[in-house]
Enzyme design. Structure first.
Site, mmCIF file in Angstrom:
data_model
loop_
_atom_site.group_PDB
_atom_site.id
_atom_site.type_symbol
_atom_site.label_atom_id
_atom_site.label_comp_id
_atom_site.label_asym_id
_atom_site.label_seq_id
_atom_site.Cartn_x
_atom_site.Cartn_y
_atom_site.Cartn_z
ATOM 1 N N ASP A 394 0.879 -1.171 0.000
ATOM 2 C CA ASP A 394 0.000 0.000 0.000
ATOM 3 C C ASP A 394 0.924 1.230 0.000
ATOM 4 O O ASP A 394 2.076 1.149 0.430
ATOM 5 C CB ASP A 394 -0.867 -0.013 1.249
ATOM 6 C CG ASP A 394 -1.584 1.306 1.475
ATOM 7 O OD1 ASP A 394 -2.293 1.758 0.571
ATOM 8 O OD2 ASP A 394 -1.384 1.896 2.557
ATOM 9 N N ASP A 594 -1.459 -0.730 6.084
ATOM 10 C CA ASP A 594 -1.628 -0.194 7.434
ATOM 11 C C ASP A 594 -3.033 0.305 7.706
ATOM 12 O O ASP A 594 -3.380 0.596 8.844
ATOM 13 C CB ASP A 594 -0.658 0.979 7.665
ATOM 14 C CG ASP A 594 -1.099 2.228 6.919
ATOM 15 O OD1 ASP A 594 -1.484 2.107 5.733
ATOM 16 O OD2 ASP A 594 -1.072 3.320 7.519
ATOM 17 N N ASP A 598 -7.047 -1.451 3.671
ATOM 18 C CA ASP A 598 -6.181 -2.563 3.265
ATOM 19 C C ASP A 598 -6.630 -3.899 3.853
ATOM 20 O O ASP A 598 -6.118 -4.947 3.441
ATOM 21 C CB ASP A 598 -4.736 -2.302 3.714
ATOM 22 C CG ASP A 598 -4.174 -1.016 3.140
ATOM 23 O OD1 ASP A 598 -4.407 -0.753 1.953
ATOM 24 O OD2 ASP A 598 -3.517 -0.264 3.895
#
Length: 702
Positions: A394, A594, A598
């Site tokens: 990410d 995080d 996600d």
């Protein structure tokens, strides 16, 4: 009216069932729903109790056996506990029997049930191997103790503690695995907790506060500064910035005005909004994320248990050898040796070390990881880690800091860069916008003391206007400049375009109707992100960046990080699909993230790696959690996982080598059951010793 947490039905508080968990009260429509909700917790508690019984009994038996062999004072006293004159060995046997029996049938009950089911399905698994070994040792010892004339063997040869130790070791390993598994549902519960409990709805011209569950499609909802958006909808009035990072991954708050979409559970920042609900309940974006997390966790392929594979081949072989040994010695006319060889084969084949091969290495590996700031949550993630081929990152908050900061200050000849930054900070001092906060932080970092402006005005969607020392200061975008008749940026236009191509937000500064310069703000890379990417590439892994941010910003960050493959404008539900596509192409995928957005992708990936500074949801769905906010730990975690898995395989070798070597010796009648038990114990010591070597693990580039 509350909802049943299992089936989602509305429950009448006066007539429904209720129970309290973790200080919260839950309502259930039926006893079956209550049982479904409580079953995982109850099952884990039962396993914990059985494990305590087994471990306590095994420790006591080990102490007693040692005292008997070593002639300690404890043994001398214990012999007098049962008043059977001149029978101290029988007294010891009775004590061992009384302690072992609860361990055998309370601690070991699930193994016998599992073995029965496996044999009914014509299969042989770990439960079958454990059941054969423990029951052989226990039943043989009971016969020797209470029916000494049935078996022509010395009365002193009882093996109660062998059975208890096997059950204790294996139960301890099983408890470790189950405790990790049962935490998976916590992620879904925490996602559901993100939903606001109340909504301010306008009905018949009256503003009323109602439970968020009662909002209907088409309702007008008011959101004040600092409140969460109750559900998905379309803005019909007002202007504000909404922090959508938990859903989209966009690092900057998104400005909302009439016609824009808002997402339920996101945080309204500094303005008021009125929006019309377009989706409620299970149709909202957050509910879709919950569904994706549940599906991904449920559909993840279960680990192929190495010990069960071994057991499927090992059990028939061992039983066959034991039976052949018995028959051979019986036909030779030696019933005593037939019985002893039969029992010795079953005992030396019993998988005490096999049962602890994985948990022993796992405990050391997890402990070593904790020292390094890496939390590994289960053996299945270790097994998958050695097959990883692709690592997907990410962007926001993982590779980048997750907050805007000033990257460039470009000034025309007069004023200079520091003075330009100071004037912009004065203009932004009363602003609550994140871009303004970034400018103020940059000024403070340079020890520039900004005074209060004599006048301040925030212009929604454009920037700010302020007065200081009789100068009008404008800080904002092209629209703000155009409104104040500053349409020609001259040579500064090229500078602005360059910053925008780099994925930065360019804030134009004008003083007294003249363009003075431009300040670029962006979400910047974490200090060691590029180093981490290079390390992963050196390990032969493909690295991909996936983000909900726009293509331009994503490409700019990817270039800085050294990443070639970029997936931009990807929404949370699309992130899961992107991971599936990679898996469908044959890649074993690790997802690093995080944020709440996600969570579905972390659950879907073969291994989810969550950054410890991120959301609790990400950490609960991740199989590996990086406690420190250091991206280099991604490479460390993969290397540690591979090292731990290597130890597990070595342990399986040591767990079987003594057994495999001892089985033919026992079958030939050259190995007594007690020596067989000692060999089994020595294999367990070898496994534990080999696992402890994992503490020497070092990462090459700390």
């Amino acid at each position: 009216m509350p909802k049943d947490p299992v089936c989602g039905m509305f429950v009448d508080e006066d007539h429904g069932l209720n129970a309290t968990f973790g200080g919260r009260k839950f309502y259930f429509c039926s006893e079956s729903c209550l049982r479904t909700f409580t079953a995982p917790e109850k099952e884990l508690r039962n396993l914990k109790r059985r494990m305590y019984v087994a471990v306590s009994g095994a420790l006591l038996l080990a102490i007693m056996r040692a005292s008997l062999y070593l002639g300690l004072a404890f043994g001398a006293v214990a012999v007098t506990w049962v008043p059977i004159p001149n029978l101290p060995i029988l007294t010891w046997g009775l004590l061992l029997f009384l302690i072992t029996t609860p361990v055998q049938f309370i601690g070991g009950w699930t193994f016998y049930v599992g073995a029965y089911k496996a044999l009914r399905n014509r299969a042989a698994n770990m439960d079958v191997l454990i059941s054969i070994g423990t029951l052989a040792a226990y039943i043989y010892s009971v016969i020797v103790l209470f029916l000494p004339n049935v078996l022509p063997v010395p009365q002193r040869d009882v093996y109660f503690e062998v059975s208890a130790v096997i059950i204790a070791f294996v139960l301890l390993g099983k408890f470790m695995e189950e405790a990790i598994k049962k935490r998976s549902s916590v992620a879904v519960r925490k996602l559901l907790d993100l939903k606001p409990s109340l909504a301010r709805v306008v009905r018949s011209g009256v503003e009323t506060e109602i439970p968020a569950e009662e909002v209907e499609v088409g309702d007008l909802i008011v959101v004040r500064p600092g409140e969460k958006v109750a559900t998905d909808g379309i803005v019909v009035g007002g202007f504000s910035s909404v922090d959508e990072s938990m859903i989209t991954g966009e690092s900057f708050p998104v400005e909302k005005t009439t016609g824009d979409k808002v997402i339920g559970a996101t945080l309204n920042k500094n303005g008021s909004l009125i929006f019309r609900a377009t989706a409620v309940g299970l149709d909202t974006a957050l509910s879709q994320i919950v569904k994706l997390v549940e599906e991904a966790q449920a559909s993840s392929a279960p680990i192929q248990r190495i010990v069960d594979n071994i057991a499927a081949k090992f059990v028939p072989t061992v039983v066959g050898v034991a039976v052949l040994s018995y028959v051979g010695w019986y036909l030779a006319g030696n019933l005593t040796l037939a019985l002893l060889s039969f029992i010795a084969v079953l005992i030396i084949a019993c998988p005490c070390a096999l049962g602890i091969a994985t948990p022993a290495a796992l405990m050391v590996g997890v402990g070593k990881g904790a020292e390094m700031g890496i939390l590994i949550r289960g053996g299945e993630y270790l097994e998958r880690s050695q097959k990883i081929r692709t690592v997907v990152f990410d962007k926001t908050g993982t590779l980048t800091r997750g907050e805007p900061s000033v990257t460039n200050v470009f000034s025309v000849a007069n004023p200079g860069e520091e003075e330009l930054l100071l004037l912009a900070a004065i203009a932004e001092k009363r602003s609550e916008h994140p871009l303004g906060e970034a400018i103020l932080k940059a000024a403070r970092d340079k020890n520039l003391s900004s005074e209060d402006p004599s006048f301040f005005e925030a212009v929604p969607g454009k920037g700010v206007r302020a007065m200081y020392a009789e100068k009008e200061i404008l800080v904002g975008n092209r629209k703000l400049m155009h409104d104040h008749h500053i349409s020609d940026l001259g040579s500064l236009e090229q500078v602005v375009q360059n910053f925008e191509r780099e994925g930065k937000t360019a804030m134009i500064v004008a003083v007294s109707d003249k363009v003075a310069g431009v300040i670029a703000v962006a979400d910047t890379l974490k200090p060691r992100s590029r180093e981490a990417v290079m390390e992963l590439k050196s390990m032969g892994l493909d690295v991909v960046m996936m983000t909900g941010d726009n293509e331009r910003a994503a490409q700019a960050i990817a270039k800085q990080a050294g990443i070639d493959r970029v997936l931009a404008n990807v929404l949370p539900w699309e992130k899961t699909e992107q991971v599936r596509k990679l898996q469908a192409s044959g890649e074993v995928v690790a997802m690093v993230g995080d944020g709440i957005n996600d969570a579905p992708a972390l659950a879907q990936a073969d291994i989810g790696i969550a950054i410890g500074s991120g959301s609790d949801i990400a950490k609960e769905t991740g199989g590996i959690i990086l406690i420190k906010d250091d991206v280099m730990d991604v490479a460390r975690s993969i290397k540690l996982s591979k090292a731990t898995m290597k130890k597990i395989k070595q342990n399986l070798f040591w767990a079987l080598i003594y057994n495999a070597a001892g089985i033919p010796v026992a079958a030939l009648g050259l190995l007594s059951p007690m020596i067989a038990a000692a060999a089994m114990a020595f294999s367990s010591v070898s496994v534990i010793g080999n696992s402890s070597l994992l503490r020497r693990f070092r990462f090459e580039n700390p």
